[in-house]
Structures are given as C-alpha cells and as structure tokens.
Design a protein around this motif. Structure first.
Motif, PDB file in Angstrom:
ATOM      1  N   ARG A   1     -44.256  51.902  32.693  1.00 54.14           N
ATOM      2  CA  ARG A   1     -43.335  51.073  33.469  1.00 54.14           C
ATOM      3  C   ARG A   1     -43.369  51.426  34.953  1.00 54.14           C
ATOM      4  O   ARG A   1     -43.171  50.557  35.801  1.00 54.14           O
ATOM      5  CB  ARG A   1     -41.920  51.222  32.916  1.00 54.14           C
ATOM      6  CG  ARG A   1     -40.895  50.328  33.560  1.00 54.14           C
ATOM      7  CD  ARG A   1     -39.575  50.368  32.803  1.00 54.14           C
ATOM      8  NE  ARG A   1     -39.661  49.680  31.531  1.00 54.14           N
ATOM      9  CZ  ARG A   1     -38.735  49.771  30.575  1.00 54.14           C
ATOM     10  NH1 ARG A   1     -37.685  50.548  30.747  1.00 54.14           N
ATOM     11  NH2 ARG A   1     -38.881  49.105  29.444  1.00 54.14           N
ATOM     12  N   SER A   2     -43.621  52.692  35.289  1.00 53.64           N
ATOM     13  CA  SER A   2     -43.701  53.097  36.690  1.00 53.64           C
ATOM     14  C   SER A   2     -45.139  53.284  37.159  1.00 53.64           C
ATOM     15  O   SER A   2     -45.484  52.907  38.274  1.00 53.64           O
ATOM     16  CB  SER A   2     -42.921  54.399  36.912  1.00 53.64           C
ATOM     17  OG  SER A   2     -41.553  54.234  36.615  1.00 53.64           O
ATOM     18  N   SER A   3     -45.985  53.856  36.317  1.00 60.41           N
ATOM     19  CA  SER A   3     -47.353  54.191  36.739  1.00 60.41           C
ATOM     20  C   SER A   3     -48.313  53.022  36.618  1.00 60.41           C
ATOM     21  O   SER A   3     -49.369  53.015  37.258  1.00 60.41           O
ATOM     22  CB  SER A   3     -47.877  55.371  35.927  1.00 60.41           C
ATOM     23  OG  SER A   3     -47.914  55.064  34.542  1.00 60.41           O
TER      24      SER A   3
ATOM     25  N   GLU B   1     -41.212  58.487  32.346  1.00 62.10           N
ATOM     26  CA  GLU B   1     -41.318  57.033  32.298  1.00 62.10           C
ATOM     27  C   GLU B   1     -41.515  56.520  30.871  1.00 62.10           C
ATOM     28  O   GLU B   1     -41.876  57.259  29.950  1.00 62.10           O
ATOM     29  CB  GLU B   1     -42.446  56.526  33.187  1.00 62.10           C
ATOM     30  CG  GLU B   1     -43.850  56.754  32.662  1.00 62.10           C
ATOM     31  CD  GLU B   1     -44.909  55.965  33.422  1.00 62.10           C
ATOM     32  OE1 GLU B   1     -44.601  54.862  33.928  1.00 62.10           O
ATOM     33  OE2 GLU B   1     -46.054  56.447  33.519  1.00 62.10           O
ATOM     34  N   HIS B   2     -41.297  55.223  30.716  1.00 59.54           N
ATOM     35  CA  HIS B   2     -41.443  54.507  29.453  1.00 59.54           C
ATOM     36  C   HIS B   2     -42.853  53.928  29.393  1.00 59.54           C
ATOM     37  O   HIS B   2     -43.311  53.292  30.342  1.00 59.54           O
ATOM     38  CB  HIS B   2     -40.388  53.394  29.396  1.00 59.54           C
ATOM     39  CG  HIS B   2     -40.469  52.505  28.198  1.00 59.54           C
ATOM     40  ND1 HIS B   2     -41.340  51.445  28.111  1.00 59.54           N
ATOM     41  CD2 HIS B   2     -39.765  52.510  27.043  1.00 59.54           C
ATOM     42  CE1 HIS B   2     -41.158  50.828  26.946  1.00 59.54           C
ATOM     43  NE2 HIS B   2     -40.225  51.453  26.283  1.00 59.54           N
TER      44      HIS B   2
ATOM     45  N   CYS C   1     -41.860  57.929  25.618  1.00 63.41           N
ATOM     46  CA  CYS C   1     -41.434  58.355  26.952  1.00 63.41           C
ATOM     47  C   CYS C   1     -42.123  59.662  27.323  1.00 63.41           C
ATOM     48  O   CYS C   1     -42.274  60.551  26.485  1.00 63.41           O
ATOM     49  CB  CYS C   1     -39.920  58.557  27.018  1.00 63.41           C
ATOM     50  SG  CYS C   1     -38.952  57.049  26.888  1.00 63.41           S
TER      51      CYS C   1
ATOM     52  N   SER D   1     -42.362  50.400  40.309  1.00 70.46           N
ATOM     53  CA  SER D   1     -43.722  50.491  39.786  1.00 70.46           C
ATOM     54  C   SER D   1     -44.688  50.766  40.930  1.00 70.46           C
ATOM     55  O   SER D   1     -44.444  50.369  42.077  1.00 70.46           O
ATOM     56  CB  SER D   1     -44.134  49.177  39.099  1.00 70.46           C
ATOM     57  OG  SER D   1     -43.449  48.990  37.895  1.00 70.46           O
TER      58      SER D   1
ATOM     59  N   ALA E   1     -44.437  55.769  43.187  1.00 72.39           N
ATOM     60  CA  ALA E   1     -43.623  54.641  42.727  1.00 72.39           C
ATOM     61  C   ALA E   1     -43.101  53.839  43.916  1.00 72.39           C
ATOM     62  O   ALA E   1     -42.423  54.369  44.796  1.00 72.39           O
ATOM     63  CB  ALA E   1     -42.450  55.143  41.892  1.00 72.39           C
TER      64      ALA E   1
ATOM     65  N   GLY F   1     -32.546  57.838  30.886  1.00 74.95           N
ATOM     66  CA  GLY F   1     -33.637  58.671  31.391  1.00 74.95           C
ATOM     67  C   GLY F   1     -33.230  60.130  31.338  1.00 74.95           C
ATOM     68  O   GLY F   1     -32.040  60.461  31.355  1.00 74.95           O
TER      69      GLY F   1
ATOM     70  N   VAL G   1     -36.371  57.072  38.331  1.00 75.86           N
ATOM     71  CA  VAL G   1     -37.803  57.182  38.595  1.00 75.86           C
ATOM     72  C   VAL G   1     -38.041  58.366  39.518  1.00 75.86           C
ATOM     73  O   VAL G   1     -37.191  58.719  40.341  1.00 75.86           O
ATOM     74  CB  VAL G   1     -38.331  55.864  39.221  1.00 75.86           C
ATOM     75  CG1 VAL G   1     -37.609  55.553  40.533  1.00 75.86           C
ATOM     76  CG2 VAL G   1     -39.830  55.901  39.436  1.00 75.86           C
TER      77      VAL G   1
ATOM     78  N   LEU H   1     -36.656  63.208  37.481  1.00 75.30           N
ATOM     79  CA  LEU H   1     -36.212  61.849  37.723  1.00 75.30           C
ATOM     80  C   LEU H   1     -35.174  61.818  38.843  1.00 75.30           C
ATOM     81  O   LEU H   1     -34.186  62.564  38.819  1.00 75.30           O
ATOM     82  CB  LEU H   1     -35.610  61.246  36.451  1.00 75.30           C
ATOM     83  CG  LEU H   1     -36.600  60.815  35.372  1.00 75.30           C
ATOM     84  CD1 LEU H   1     -35.862  60.242  34.176  1.00 75.30           C
ATOM     85  CD2 LEU H   1     -37.594  59.786  35.909  1.00 75.30           C
TER      86      LEU H   1
END
Length: 576
Positions: free
Chosen positions: A97-99, A127-128, A155, A189, A197, A443, A491, A499
C-alpha cells in the motif's frame, strides 16, 4: 464457443507430455481469461490422464501475518510442479500500500512446486501488502490454477517506538489562504519509486488530487504540492492506492459522492497522475476497495452506493481489463440498509478476497464472501455497535484471522468485531471517542507486533488506542485538531522504520506531520544520538540471522532478516 469470440482471443496450445493430446486455452491479447471462458476452458481440459487443478498448499508469509520482515520474499507452495513459463510478473505479483508494486525475479525449488518472488526492493515498514496469483498459472502436467486465482494479505513489521510523537511540519492544501479545498483523506504511496512515501490528498471542494513529494532526505518533510493539480469530481472522498495497469507505478481510485462516480487516475511514475477515467456508479458512493475479484491477476474496484436520500443502497463492481481501463458497473446488494463503509481481505482463508460492508442505517457489518467470479455471497449481518462511517481490517488479536475496526459516526464510538475465520464475526466491542468519528485506522505504532488503533473525529480530535496483543485497546493519547480531524495515515515518512502519523484536517485544510520516536539516526543502536564504536560493537555482536519475532531485531538495519554486510555499510555510512 462462438467463432467470433475465439477470433478475438490468442490461442495457446500445450501438448501433454504423456497423452499427446493438446490442451487449448483462450487467452486475452495482453493477459488473463474472462471468468466464463476460464471456466469453460478448465472444464474442457479436465481428463483422467492429465494433471488436476493446480492448488496452493501453503504460503509464506502467512495470511494476516503482522510482523513480516520487510526484506522478505514471497513463496507459494503448490501441490504439483508448475510450468515455469507461466510464472510471470502478471500471473504472480504483490502490491504494498505504501511501497507499491513488488518487482523482482522468481526462483523455483522442491521440484518446481515452490515458486518464490524475490522483490528487488524491500517493502516499507508497517505496511499492508496484497499478494495476487492469477488463473493463468499452469501446472507442468497441464492443469491450471482455479479460475478464482488466489489472493491474500499480510503486514510488515514496524520497529519498536515509544509513540513519542513530535509535530515536524504543517502542510496546507490551499492555493489561496481563504479558499477552501476541503481536504478529505488520501493515500501515502511511493509515486516516483524513490523508496520514500509520498502523500496524495483528495479534496472535495476543489475536486482534485494534490500531491506532496517526500524530500527523501530522512527528515520526514515534504515539498509543497505539485501544480497543476489532478482533477477528479465534486465531493471526491474515499480513495485507494493500487497498480491498475501493472506498469510498476502506483495509481489511485477515488469515489466522487456528489457526481455518483468513481475516478481512476494512473500514475506516471514521477509523482504525477494521468487524466482520470470516470465511471458512473450509484448515488452517493461512500466506500471503495480494490481486489482481484475475478482471478485474472489484475485489480478490480468495488464501491458502496449509500443513496443519500434513501435507506436502501447497494454496491458496484468495476472490472479491470488489465490495462487500467474499467468497464461499466454491475450492481449487487450488500446485505444491509444504506451500505456505506467498505474494505477487502480474505475473511474465511480460502485464498479469495472478500468484502466487508458497513451499513449505516441498519448499523450492521456484513461480510460478503468472494466467489472468485466477480460475485459475492452475503453472510449474516452482525450488529456494529453503531452506524459505520468507515471500517478497516486487520488481525488485532494475533490469532491469524482478519478482524474489523469501525468508526460509528452518529454514536460517537469505534467498534472492534473479531473475525472467526469462516466469514462470521463476533459481537462488537465499542470504545467511546469524540463526536462524529469519520475514520478508523490500524497500524503498529509502538512496534510491539500488534495493531494499534487511531480514530479521527470531525467534531473532535485524533485519538490513539494501544493494543495489548489480544485485541483489547486502551486510550493512550489524544492529538488536538485545528478544526476537524477527518483522517489519519499511518506510514513511515522518514524511513527510520517506525510508523509516523500524517493527520488531515478537512476544515483547516492542513496536513500535520507527526514524527514517531524510533532509531534516529539509522545505526544509533545505543540511543545516544550518534553512531559510533558502541553501535558498531552492538551490530557485530548480533551478526547473523535475526531471532523470531523479527521486531526484536532493531540491529537489522535493512530489514532483510539478517544482520550482515549491508547493515554494516549502513551503519558506517551514518557514522558520527
């Protein structure tokens, strides 16, 4: 099969090594089968002398895992050898979801029954991640993966932190000081694939996306938003990141409440988005989710239609052609009254992602089990403890099953509903929060291996609740909002492996950056503010594989599960 249909598809003939007969598959010019044609081809291909359906036996990391090492590979164990030519970046891939898209090579082991994706870059911390296998995967003997494909989520680990939050900057989403943009949510993202991010904010009044690029210097700071901005439609609201055309660049989909539509914008890989594709859906779309609903290996979109002036509501599904182009919606009932909130994960561990729907008027949460053919089957509704405005999914009690966390707007509470692993949910356990909670996010803020909870309230502030590991939450801290707390993004903005919080206020039109305490600078293992001889000795004393769980291994600076040469080079590079 209709001859006109066959001519529009590429034909792949595969000769079985023992029988001599050919297995015919009808494949789209780019990739993937429609579900109906996949089913027909599979039925025609089954014969006693051929291999049966290719089946997933196990996966690593495990579904719903919470503390996966960021440098991990993804391994799928099948019941028979795979045809290695069928393993491609289209038939087996993952999205953080972020990378963003996990690109890399594949390795094969155990007589080609284990296929491993080795990402060339590590996932981001905390991250997810969604893993997608398409029905184009073939067995060496001629069978194929089921038409539904196979998907699951996990995760990555976040490193230990004290949740000692410090405000480091406030970004504005306004072009002019007194001209409201109505910043309502967004995604974090990596838009330019630089390993940091970036932030995309969705704005209701200005009807656009505003992108803040990360300075990428470790400070967690951002440039002003890019101009010109990226148009969507009026009252753009919920959003999700994805890679819809599978080009390795992060994209976004947005539900536009006032115009009854969904916008899809494909990322260009430099922090900008291309022009929107707009699909008309039902009235007042309020929730949005991405998943591979039909097993063809690309990500589709589902949204809720809240029908603002009625107590009905339904859902729309938009199918992806693999190029990031979506067809007209198909509508279906979600099982409640005024479907509003929405998220996707595998609720019964069958390798098919399901939908979890929050119905605001009936005050229920309904699991809709995915059938793998772009249809869903509603389970019995469960009382939500209030009318859900938003919900998120994650394993909050560490039992390997997906749970639900809601923000119940009119009841001013949040609720946790534990999943039973079969698509059913336990009773709601509520926690009081400030009036009118709009957002709920999960998170691992303290890096202890479980998911903590952040609730944003429009008529209040941001409230942080910490998890004891068994799904019991305790109030930890409230962060005051300038005017209206509407969203939080959890994030790692400074790449220090814990986080941080990106807090969005929709009336003040600001994005507040809250830096979490962690190991800063990277390599300061004794916490004295500098990297020196003692840190070097600590690293050398922990040389080799990390213990289990990986969250107890802060010396692993690159997150690959082993303390080695790369970690040593990182430490030396931050000396002083």
């Amino acid at each position: 099969m209709d001859r006109k249909i066959v001519r529009s598809w590429r034909v792949r003939a595969r000769r079985h090594p023992h029988s001599g007969f050919s297995l015919i598959q009808y494949v789209q010019p780019r990739r993937g089968l429609s579900w109906a044609i996949c089913a027909a081809a599979t039925a025609a291909a089954v014969a006693p002398v051929w291999a049966g359906e290719l089946t997933v036996v196990s996966v690593d990391p495990a579904p719903h895992a919470l503390s996966v090492v960021t440098g991990s590979s993804i391994s799928i164990h099948f019941d028979q050898p795979v045809d290695i030519d069928s393993v491609t970046s289209d038939s087996f891939w993952a999205f953080g979801r972020s990378s963003g898209t996990a690109q890399g090579d594949f390795t094969f082991s155990d007589n080609n029954q284990i296929v491993t994706l080795n990402p060339e870059r590590s996932f981001f911390f905390g991250e997810h991640v969604m893993v997608i296998l398409s029905h184009d995967l073939l067995a060496k003997g001629g069978g194929s993966l089921r038409c539904a494909g196979y998907s699951y989520t996990f995760c990555t680990a976040a490193m230990p932190a004290a949740i000692d939050l410090t405000q480091i900057d406030v970004l504005t989403t306004r072009t002019k000081p007194n001209q409201s943009s109505r910043a309502y949510g967004g995604v974090a993202s990596d838009l330019n694939n630089d390993g940091w991010a970036d932030i995309t904010i969705v704005n209701e009044v200005t009807a656009d996306l505003r992108v803040f690029l990360n300075n990428a210097d470790g400070a967690g700071l951002y440039d002003d938003f890019l101009q010109p901005t990226f148009p969507v439609h009026t009252q753009a609201s919920p959003s999700e990141a994805a890679d819809f055309n599978h080009d390795g660049f992060a994209d976004i989909c947005v539900a536009n409440i006032a115009t009854a539509s969904v916008s899809i914008l494909l990322g260009n890989g430099d922090g900008t988005y291309g022009p929107q594709q707009t699909i008309t859906v039902g009235a007042a779309p309020r929730g949005i989710a991405v998943l591979d609903a039909d097993g063809d290996g690309d990500l589709d979109i589902v949204n809720t239609n809240a029908n603002a002036n009625a107590n009905s509501g339904n859902l729309s599904i938009l199918l992806n052609d693999g190029n990031g182009v979506f067809g007209s919606p198909s509508f279906f009932e979600g099982g409640g009254s005024r479907e509003w909130a929405l998220a996707a994960t595998d609720m019964n561990d069958d390798g098919i992602l399901d939908l979890v729907v929050g119905a605001r008027t009936s005050q229920t949460v309904i699991v809709n089990l995915g059938n793998g053919d772009a249809t869903f089957t509603s389970m019995k509704p469960q009382n939500a403890g209030g009318g859900p405005w938003m919900l998120v999914l994650g394993d909050v009690n560490g039992d390997g099953k997906a749970d639900v966390a809601t923000a119940n707007a009119s009841q001013s509470n949040g609720a946790i509903l534990l999943g039973n692993g079969d698509g059913t949910l336990g009773p709601a356990v509520t926690s009081s929060v400030d009036p009118f909670p709009l957002a709920t996010d999960l998170g691992d803020l303290d890096g202890d291996g479980d998911l903590d909870w952040v609730i944003s309230s429009f008529q209040g502030d941001w409230r942080i609740l910490t998890n004891d590991g068994a799904g019991n939450f305790t109030f930890y801290q409230e962060i005051n909002a300038p005017q209206a707390a509407s969203c939080a993004l959890l994030v790692d903005i400074d790449n220090d492996r814990d986080l941080d919080l990106v807090l969005i206020d929709e009336l003040a039109d600001v994005v507040i950056l809250m830096n979490n305490s962690g190991i800063t600078p990277l390599g300061d293992l004794d916490g004295d503010g500098s990297v020196g001889v003692v840190d070097l000795l600590i690293l050398l004393g922990n040389w080799g594989p990390c213990p289990d769980p990986p969250t107890t291994c802060p010396v692993d600076l690159d997150g690959d599960g082993t303390v080695g040469v790369v970690d040593l080079l990182i430490l030396l590079g931050n000396w002083g």
